[in-house]
Scaffold this motif. Structure first.
Motif, PDB file in Angstrom:
ATOM      1  N   VAL A  77     -26.843 -32.064  34.271  1.00 25.27           N
ATOM      2  CA  VAL A  77     -27.425 -30.880  33.620  1.00 25.27           C
ATOM      3  C   VAL A  77     -28.074 -29.973  34.669  1.00 25.27           C
ATOM      4  O   VAL A  77     -27.924 -28.757  34.621  1.00 25.27           O
ATOM      5  CB  VAL A  77     -28.436 -31.295  32.523  1.00 25.27           C
ATOM      6  N   TRP A  78     -28.766 -30.568  35.611  1.00 26.06           N
ATOM      7  CA  TRP A  78     -29.391 -29.792  36.684  1.00 26.06           C
ATOM      8  C   TRP A  78     -28.333 -29.010  37.465  1.00 26.06           C
ATOM      9  O   TRP A  78     -28.523 -27.838  37.783  1.00 26.06           O
ATOM     10  CB  TRP A  78     -30.184 -30.731  37.590  1.00 26.06           C
ATOM     11  N   LEU A  79     -27.209 -29.659  37.777  1.00 27.32           N
ATOM     12  CA  LEU A  79     -26.120 -28.976  38.487  1.00 27.32           C
ATOM     13  C   LEU A  79     -25.524 -27.843  37.648  1.00 27.32           C
ATOM     14  O   LEU A  79     -25.236 -26.767  38.169  1.00 27.32           O
ATOM     15  CB  LEU A  79     -25.027 -29.979  38.885  1.00 27.32           C
ATOM     16  N   PHE A  80     -25.356 -28.086  36.346  1.00 26.26           N
ATOM     17  CA  PHE A  80     -24.899 -27.016  35.449  1.00 26.26           C
ATOM     18  C   PHE A  80     -25.876 -25.848  35.485  1.00 26.26           C
ATOM     19  O   PHE A  80     -25.468 -24.684  35.500  1.00 26.26           O
ATOM     20  CB  PHE A  80     -24.805 -27.528  34.006  1.00 26.26           C
ATOM     21  N   ASN A  81     -27.177 -26.151  35.471  1.00 24.06           N
ATOM     22  CA  ASN A  81     -28.194 -25.101  35.456  1.00 24.06           C
ATOM     23  C   ASN A  81     -28.186 -24.270  36.730  1.00 24.06           C
ATOM     24  O   ASN A  81     -28.504 -23.083  36.697  1.00 24.06           O
ATOM     25  CB  ASN A  81     -29.582 -25.694  35.234  1.00 24.06           C
ATOM     26  N   PRO A 104     -39.598 -23.134  27.158  1.00 26.58           N
ATOM     27  CA  PRO A 104     -39.133 -23.791  28.386  1.00 26.58           C
ATOM     28  C   PRO A 104     -38.626 -22.757  29.392  1.00 26.58           C
ATOM     29  O   PRO A 104     -38.113 -21.706  29.021  1.00 26.58           O
ATOM     30  CB  PRO A 104     -37.978 -24.687  27.907  1.00 26.58           C
ATOM     31  N   THR A 105     -38.757 -23.058  30.661  1.00 25.30           N
ATOM     32  CA  THR A 105     -38.388 -22.098  31.699  1.00 25.30           C
ATOM     33  C   THR A 105     -37.032 -22.392  32.339  1.00 25.30           C
ATOM     34  O   THR A 105     -36.528 -21.569  33.093  1.00 25.30           O
ATOM     35  CB  THR A 105     -39.458 -22.079  32.808  1.00 25.30           C
ATOM     36  N   ASP A 106     -36.447 -23.553  32.059  1.00 23.86           N
ATOM     37  CA  ASP A 106     -35.150 -23.872  32.652  1.00 23.86           C
ATOM     38  C   ASP A 106     -34.030 -23.239  31.833  1.00 23.86           C
ATOM     39  O   ASP A 106     -34.233 -22.848  30.690  1.00 23.86           O
ATOM     40  CB  ASP A 106     -34.961 -25.388  32.766  1.00 23.86           C
ATOM     41  N   PRO A 107     -32.829 -23.131  32.416  1.00 22.81           N
ATOM     42  CA  PRO A 107     -31.705 -22.557  31.668  1.00 22.81           C
ATOM     43  C   PRO A 107     -31.343 -23.379  30.432  1.00 22.81           C
ATOM     44  O   PRO A 107     -31.703 -24.549  30.316  1.00 22.81           O
ATOM     45  CB  PRO A 107     -30.561 -22.561  32.691  1.00 22.81           C
ATOM     46  N   SER A 108     -30.594 -22.765  29.559  1.00 15.33           N
ATOM     47  CA  SER A 108     -30.331 -23.317  28.240  1.00 15.33           C
ATOM     48  C   SER A 108     -29.147 -24.276  28.168  1.00 15.33           C
ATOM     49  O   SER A 108     -29.168 -25.229  27.401  1.00 15.33           O
ATOM     50  CB  SER A 108     -30.105 -22.143  27.280  1.00 15.33           C
ATOM     51  N   PHE A 109     -28.090 -24.011  28.939  1.00 10.70           N
ATOM     52  CA  PHE A 109     -26.857 -24.789  28.783  1.00 10.70           C
ATOM     53  C   PHE A 109     -26.650 -25.743  29.945  1.00 10.70           C
ATOM     54  O   PHE A 109     -26.790 -25.343  31.090  1.00 10.70           O
ATOM     55  CB  PHE A 109     -25.642 -23.851  28.721  1.00 10.70           C
ATOM     56  N   PRO A 110     -26.283 -26.993  29.641  1.00  6.12           N
ATOM     57  CA  PRO A 110     -26.294 -27.709  28.367  1.00  6.12           C
ATOM     58  C   PRO A 110     -27.694 -28.233  28.066  1.00  6.12           C
ATOM     59  O   PRO A 110     -28.534 -28.289  28.953  1.00  6.12           O
ATOM     60  CB  PRO A 110     -25.316 -28.858  28.612  1.00  6.12           C
ATOM     61  N   ALA A 111     -27.915 -28.608  26.832  1.00  7.64           N
ATOM     62  CA  ALA A 111     -29.233 -29.057  26.393  1.00  7.64           C
ATOM     63  C   ALA A 111     -29.534 -30.434  26.982  1.00  7.64           C
ATOM     64  O   ALA A 111     -28.938 -31.430  26.597  1.00  7.64           O
ATOM     65  CB  ALA A 111     -29.291 -29.111  24.871  1.00  7.64           C
ATOM     66  N   ASN A 112     -30.465 -30.470  27.931  1.00  7.92           N
ATOM     67  CA  ASN A 112     -30.800 -31.721  28.609  1.00  7.92           C
ATOM     68  C   ASN A 112     -31.304 -32.805  27.658  1.00  7.92           C
ATOM     69  O   ASN A 112     -30.860 -33.954  27.746  1.00  7.92           O
ATOM     70  CB  ASN A 112     -31.815 -31.448  29.719  1.00  7.92           C
ATOM     71  N   VAL A 158     -24.031 -28.749  21.554  1.00  6.87           N
ATOM     72  CA  VAL A 158     -22.707 -29.378  21.655  1.00  6.87           C
ATOM     73  C   VAL A 158     -22.417 -29.752  23.109  1.00  6.87           C
ATOM     74  O   VAL A 158     -21.932 -30.859  23.397  1.00  6.87           O
ATOM     75  CB  VAL A 158     -21.612 -28.446  21.080  1.00  6.87           C
ATOM     76  N   GLY A 159     -22.733 -28.855  24.036  1.00  4.19           N
ATOM     77  CA  GLY A 159     -22.529 -29.140  25.460  1.00  4.19           C
ATOM     78  C   GLY A 159     -23.340 -30.335  25.922  1.00  4.19           C
ATOM     79  O   GLY A 159     -22.846 -31.180  26.671  1.00  4.19           O
ATOM     80  N   GLY A 160     -24.584 -30.419  25.476  1.00  2.00           N
ATOM     81  CA  GLY A 160     -25.431 -31.563  25.829  1.00  2.00           C
ATOM     82  C   GLY A 160     -24.875 -32.865  25.290  1.00  2.00           C
ATOM     83  O   GLY A 160     -24.879 -33.893  25.979  1.00  2.00           O
ATOM     84  N   ALA A 161     -24.383 -32.833  24.049  1.00  2.00           N
ATOM     85  CA  ALA A 161     -23.799 -34.038  23.449  1.00  2.00           C
ATOM     86  C   ALA A 161     -22.564 -34.483  24.232  1.00  2.00           C
ATOM     87  O   ALA A 161     -22.399 -35.679  24.521  1.00  2.00           O
ATOM     88  CB  ALA A 161     -23.439 -33.772  21.986  1.00  2.00           C
ATOM     89  N   ILE A 162     -21.718 -33.533  24.599  1.00  2.00           N
ATOM     90  CA  ILE A 162     -20.510 -33.867  25.372  1.00  2.00           C
ATOM     91  C   ILE A 162     -20.880 -34.449  26.733  1.00  2.00           C
ATOM     92  O   ILE A 162     -20.304 -35.447  27.171  1.00  2.00           O
ATOM     93  CB  ILE A 162     -19.595 -32.629  25.511  1.00  2.00           C
ATOM     94  N   VAL A 163     -21.855 -33.844  27.393  1.00  2.00           N
ATOM     95  CA  VAL A 163     -22.295 -34.356  28.698  1.00  2.00           C
ATOM     96  C   VAL A 163     -22.822 -35.785  28.558  1.00  2.00           C
ATOM     97  O   VAL A 163     -22.449 -36.674  29.331  1.00  2.00           O
ATOM     98  CB  VAL A 163     -23.367 -33.433  29.336  1.00  2.00           C
TER      99      VAL A 163
END
Length: 195
Positions: A77-81, A104-112, A158-163
């Motif tokens: 997730v960090w790499l995606f961000n 939250p201040t971090d990016p949204s996709f994917p949901a960590n 959905v992205g977080g679930a897939i990850v």
């Protein structure tokens, strides 16, 4: 897709403010404490489960893979961000949302948090299907509550679930290459009466 994403989160978040108790429940479910505690206690319970010594070792090896999946999912997730800085819904549509959660201040996709929840649920489901489905429900509620609160888009969930699911699959594949080390670690934990 982005406009559909925004429309869903705006519509769902627009339901907030009507039933205080439901808003309070969603705030509780969206918190940084409740669901991570549920996942942690669930995995801890499975670590000490198993009716026979062989089944117990199987549970412990699987939970070790689950813990590894949680760690690797955070890195992914960090790499995606870093690669894709998608702003949160309240940043792009703040005037249309009733934020029920701290921003939250971090990016949204994917949901960590969803990635972590689905990694834990997938690990649990491989050894105890019924309990795993309960953890999947908790992970889904976690994602839904954050969507309702206005901090994630549906595709983030959905992205977080897939990850989470994919990373658990990767860790079980990786286990083949690290097998003697992993089994030795579980034996060490059993020797220390921690397993």
């Amino acid at each position: 897709m982005t406009s559909l994403d925004a429309n869903i989160v705006i519509w769902l978040n627009g339901l907030s403010g009507n039933v205080k108790i439901f808003d309070d429940l969603m705030r509780l479910a969206a918190s940084d404490y409740l669901m991570p505690l549920v996942f942690s206690l669930g995995m801890l319970g499975l670590w000490f489960s198993g009716k026979t010594p062989a089944e117990r070792v199987k549970y412990q090896l699987t939970m070790l893979m689950g813990i590894s999946a949680l760690s690797i999912a955070n890195v992914v997730v960090w790499l995606f961000n870093i690669w894709l800085e998608r702003p949160r819904p309240f940043v792009e549509h703040g005037d249309e949302l009733n934020l029920l959660f701290y921003p939250p201040t971090d990016p949204s996709f994917p949901a960590n948090p969803v990635a972590v929840g689905f990694a834990a649920a997938t690990a649990a489901c491989t050894i105890n299907r019924k309990f795993g489905w309960w953890l999947y429900a908790a992970a889904t509620l976690f994602g839904f509550s954050r969507l309702y609160a206005g901090v994630f888009y549906p595709t983030d969930i959905v992205g977080g679930a897939i990850v989470g699911i994919a990373i658990y699959g990767f860790t079980t594949y990786l286990r083949r290459f690290l097998e003697p080390l992993i089994t030795s670690f579980v034996r060490l934990m059993r020797g220390l009466s921690a397993a």
